[in-house]
Design a protein around this motif. Structure first.
Motif, PDB file in Angstrom:
ATOM      1  N   ASP A   1      27.785  12.524  14.244  1.00  0.00           N
ATOM      2  CA  ASP A   1      28.908  12.664  15.188  1.00  0.00           C
ATOM      3  C   ASP A   1      30.234  12.355  14.484  1.00  0.00           C
ATOM      4  N   PHE A   2      30.237  11.288  13.690  1.00  0.00           N
ATOM      5  CA  PHE A   2      31.414  10.906  12.904  1.00  0.00           C
ATOM      6  C   PHE A   2      31.843  12.075  12.007  1.00  0.00           C
ATOM      7  N   GLY A   3      30.868  12.640  11.291  1.00  0.00           N
ATOM      8  CA  GLY A   3      31.142  13.757  10.381  1.00  0.00           C
ATOM      9  C   GLY A   3      31.659  14.981  11.105  1.00  0.00           C
ATOM     10  N   TRP A   4      31.088  15.233  12.284  1.00  0.00           N
ATOM     11  CA  TRP A   4      31.518  16.389  13.087  1.00  0.00           C
ATOM     12  C   TRP A   4      32.984  16.238  13.489  1.00  0.00           C
ATOM     13  N   TYR A   5      33.342  15.072  14.014  1.00  0.00           N
ATOM     14  CA  TYR A   5      34.730  14.848  14.436  1.00  0.00           C
ATOM     15  C   TYR A   5      35.704  14.919  13.254  1.00  0.00           C
ATOM     16  N   LEU A   6      35.389  14.169  12.193  1.00  0.00           N
ATOM     17  CA  LEU A   6      36.335  14.075  11.079  1.00  0.00           C
ATOM     18  C   LEU A   6      36.336  15.349  10.231  1.00  0.00           C
ATOM     19  N   GLY A   7      35.149  15.918  10.001  1.00  0.00           N
ATOM     20  CA  GLY A   7      35.065  17.152   9.210  1.00  0.00           C
ATOM     21  C   GLY A   7      35.810  18.297   9.880  1.00  0.00           C
TER      22      GLY A   7
ATOM     23  N   TYR B   1      37.034   7.867  17.535  1.00  0.00           N
ATOM     24  CA  TYR B   1      35.673   8.148  17.066  1.00  0.00           C
ATOM     25  C   TYR B   1      35.443   7.787  15.604  1.00  0.00           C
ATOM     26  N   VAL B   2      36.486   7.833  14.773  1.00  0.00           N
ATOM     27  CA  VAL B   2      36.239   7.657  13.333  1.00  0.00           C
ATOM     28  C   VAL B   2      36.899   6.413  12.740  1.00  0.00           C
ATOM     29  N   SER B   3      37.641   5.661  13.559  1.00  0.00           N
ATOM     30  CA  SER B   3      38.160   4.370  13.098  1.00  0.00           C
ATOM     31  C   SER B   3      36.996   3.384  13.086  1.00  0.00           C
ATOM     32  N   ALA B   4      37.224   2.195  12.541  1.00  0.00           N
ATOM     33  CA  ALA B   4      36.163   1.171  12.539  1.00  0.00           C
ATOM     34  C   ALA B   4      35.728   0.863  13.966  1.00  0.00           C
ATOM     35  N   THR B   5      36.691   0.708  14.862  1.00  0.00           N
ATOM     36  CA  THR B   5      36.351   0.408  16.263  1.00  0.00           C
ATOM     37  C   THR B   5      35.722   1.622  16.934  1.00  0.00           C
ATOM     38  N   GLY B   6      36.162   2.813  16.550  1.00  0.00           N
ATOM     39  CA  GLY B   6      35.628   4.050  17.131  1.00  0.00           C
ATOM     40  C   GLY B   6      34.173   4.272  16.781  1.00  0.00           C
ATOM     41  N   ILE B   7      33.822   3.973  15.535  1.00  0.00           N
ATOM     42  CA  ILE B   7      32.428   4.135  15.088  1.00  0.00           C
ATOM     43  C   ILE B   7      31.515   3.191  15.866  1.00  0.00           C
ATOM     44  N   VAL B   8      31.976   1.959  16.047  1.00  0.00           N
ATOM     45  CA  VAL B   8      31.190   0.969  16.811  1.00  0.00           C
ATOM     46  C   VAL B   8      31.039   1.429  18.262  1.00  0.00           C
ATOM     47  N   ARG B   9      32.132   1.967  18.805  1.00  0.00           N
ATOM     48  CA  ARG B   9      32.101   2.436  20.197  1.00  0.00           C
ATOM     49  C   ARG B   9      31.095   3.581  20.361  1.00  0.00           C
ATOM     50  N   MET B  10      31.109   4.530  19.412  1.00  0.00           N
ATOM     51  CA  MET B  10      30.145   5.640  19.473  1.00  0.00           C
ATOM     52  C   MET B  10      28.718   5.116  19.364  1.00  0.00           C
ATOM     53  N   ALA B  11      28.511   4.132  18.475  1.00  0.00           N
ATOM     54  CA  ALA B  11      27.164   3.569  18.290  1.00  0.00           C
ATOM     55  C   ALA B  11      26.691   2.883  19.562  1.00  0.00           C
ATOM     56  N   LYS B  12      27.570   2.094  20.176  1.00  0.00           N
ATOM     57  CA  LYS B  12      27.182   1.370  21.406  1.00  0.00           C
ATOM     58  C   LYS B  12      26.879   2.338  22.551  1.00  0.00           C
ATOM     59  N   ARG B  13      27.655   3.410  22.633  1.00  0.00           N
ATOM     60  CA  ARG B  13      27.391   4.423  23.671  1.00  0.00           C
ATOM     61  C   ARG B  13      26.017   5.037  23.471  1.00  0.00           C
ATOM     62  N   LYS B  14      25.699   5.347  22.227  1.00  0.00           N
ATOM     63  CA  LYS B  14      24.404   5.980  21.930  1.00  0.00           C
ATOM     64  C   LYS B  14      23.250   5.011  22.213  1.00  0.00           C
ATOM     65  N   LEU B  15      23.421   3.744  21.834  1.00  0.00           N
ATOM     66  CA  LEU B  15      22.371   2.734  22.059  1.00  0.00           C
ATOM     67  C   LEU B  15      22.134   2.495  23.547  1.00  0.00           C
ATOM     68  N   ALA B  16      23.204   2.617  24.343  1.00  0.00           N
ATOM     69  CA  ALA B  16      23.097   2.371  25.782  1.00  0.00           C
ATOM     70  C   ALA B  16      22.299   3.465  26.488  1.00  0.00           C
TER      71      ALA B  16
ATOM     72  N   TYR C   1      30.605  19.308   7.733  1.00  0.00           N
ATOM     73  CA  TYR C   1      31.283  19.945   8.863  1.00  0.00           C
ATOM     74  C   TYR C   1      32.612  20.567   8.459  1.00  0.00           C
ATOM     75  N   PHE C   2      33.239  20.010   7.433  1.00  0.00           N
ATOM     76  CA  PHE C   2      34.465  20.619   6.915  1.00  0.00           C
ATOM     77  C   PHE C   2      34.169  22.044   6.451  1.00  0.00           C
ATOM     78  N   GLN C   3      33.089  22.194   5.680  1.00  0.00           N
ATOM     79  CA  GLN C   3      32.724  23.517   5.165  1.00  0.00           C
ATOM     80  C   GLN C   3      32.398  24.493   6.300  1.00  0.00           C
ATOM     81  N   LYS C   4      31.839  23.965   7.357  1.00  0.00           N
ATOM     82  CA  LYS C   4      31.464  24.814   8.498  1.00  0.00           C
ATOM     83  C   LYS C   4      32.687  25.368   9.212  1.00  0.00           C
ATOM     84  N   TYR C   5      33.735  24.524   9.360  1.00  0.00           N
ATOM     85  CA  TYR C   5      34.867  24.903  10.209  1.00  0.00           C
ATOM     86  C   TYR C   5      36.128  25.367   9.475  1.00  0.00           C
ATOM     87  N   ALA C   6      36.242  25.083   8.185  1.00  0.00           N
ATOM     88  CA  ALA C   6      37.482  25.431   7.465  1.00  0.00           C
ATOM     89  C   ALA C   6      37.571  26.935   7.213  1.00  0.00           C
TER      90      ALA C   6
END
Length: 311
Positions: free
Chosen positions: A236-242, A186-201, A277-282
């Motif tokens: 979504d990126f922030g949620w996963y990584l945070g 989800y947060v790698s370069a390929t992961g971000i593109v994959r999340m974007a394509k899923r959302k666009l679809a 999201y880090f502040q929310k969950y830490a």
């Protein structure tokens, strides 16, 4: 006491080498090709030859060199044993002993992501801090944990594999590691593109991301331009990584997180989404951790490798 040391960063296509003085100043850096043919047999001899040639050019004596540090892609324990590096063709071997024999000098070895983290902690984005977590967002996601200024390798050198934290039970596509739902998806370069394509679809709203050959940079450029769909991907990126960083913080309690790798070139906009999201969950006691961007770029590996022999 010698005056110099060398840092070696072994990558899949090139080996980066750096000559440093013992204060941590980079005197010179250069690259040689990584010859992966024949199970990578030539890689270490090539590194040794290149270092000895540089010493010869500069008329340096072995007594002037404290040692050589090396980072390589694969789990490496604190004794310098590598437990395989698939993309180099290497199996289990003592990286430390083999290079030491070739050079007749002290050698220290570590996993490339951990070593790059050590470099950022020493002379990069986290300079001046002792407890640091570095996250590298590139084609994959790497990580390194520094506690009291020392790299955490773990029992088999696999500590800091932040990219393979399990973050999604519903994922059906496997990660490169074979598991499903890893942070890397989800947060790698390929992961971000994959999340974007899923959302666009699943969405027909207009978006700057609707283009051929979409890249992670395109996604973040669209976020900066105020694209609503891209902003949802960034959330979504922030949620996963945070959330993942909050879990890491609850275990290691760092003073600072350093975000590096190609994706980090998007700049501070990334940090806003992660921190939210880090502040929310830490855990409350860990929420004071700072976030910054890496500053050494592709040189982090050679800096960290050099640091290995100066500790």
């Amino acid at each position: 006491m010698g005056k110099y040391c060398f840092g070696v960063d072994v990558g899949g296509t090139t080996v980066k080498l750096g000559l440093f003085n013992t204060n941590g100043d980079l005197m010179e850096k250069w690259e040689i090709p990584t010859v992966t043919e024949d199970d990578g047999k030539a890689i270490l001899p090539d590194c040794a030859k290149s270092i000895l040639k540089k010493m010869n050019e500069r008329e340096m004596d072995r007594t002037e060199v404290v040692g050589v540090g090396i980072g390589a892609p694969g789990p490496i324990d604190s004794e310098g044993t590598l437990y395989g590096a698939v993309n180099l063709g290497w199996g289990t071997m003592s990286l430390k002993k083999e290079l030491q024999t070739l050079l007749n000098m002290p050698v220290e070895a570590g996993n490339d992501a951990n070593v790059a983290a050590l470099g950022e902690a020493w002379q990069g984005g986290a300079k001046g801090y002792e407890d640091v977590v570095v996250v590298t967002l590139g084609t994959g996601v790497g990580g390194g944990i520094i506690i009291n200024g020392k790299m955490v390798a773990g029992a088999t050198g696999a500590a800091g594999e932040i990219g393979h934290m399990h973050v999604n039970d519903d994922e059906t596509e496997p990660c490169n590691c074979g598991n499903c739902g890893c942070l890397e998806e989800y947060v790698s370069a390929t992961g971000i593109v994959r999340m974007a394509k899923r959302k666009l679809a699943e969405d027909d709203r207009p978006s700057l991301m609707r283009k051929d050959d979409l890249s992670a940079k395109d996604v973040w450029d669209a976020v900066k331009a105020g694209d609503t769909v891209a902003i949802e991907v960034a959330e979504d990126f922030g949620w996963y990584l945070g959330k993942a960083m909050a879990l890491v913080a609850n275990v290691s309690n760092p003073e600072i997180f350093v975000i590096g790798g190609g994706v980090s070139k998007a700049g501070n906009v990334l940090l806003d989404y992660i921190q939210k999201y880090f502040q929310k969950y830490a855990f409350k006691g860990c929420r004071g951790a700072l976030f910054t961007l890496a500053t050494l770029g592709n040189d982090a590996g050679i800096y960290g490798a050099a640091r290995l022999v100066l500790k």
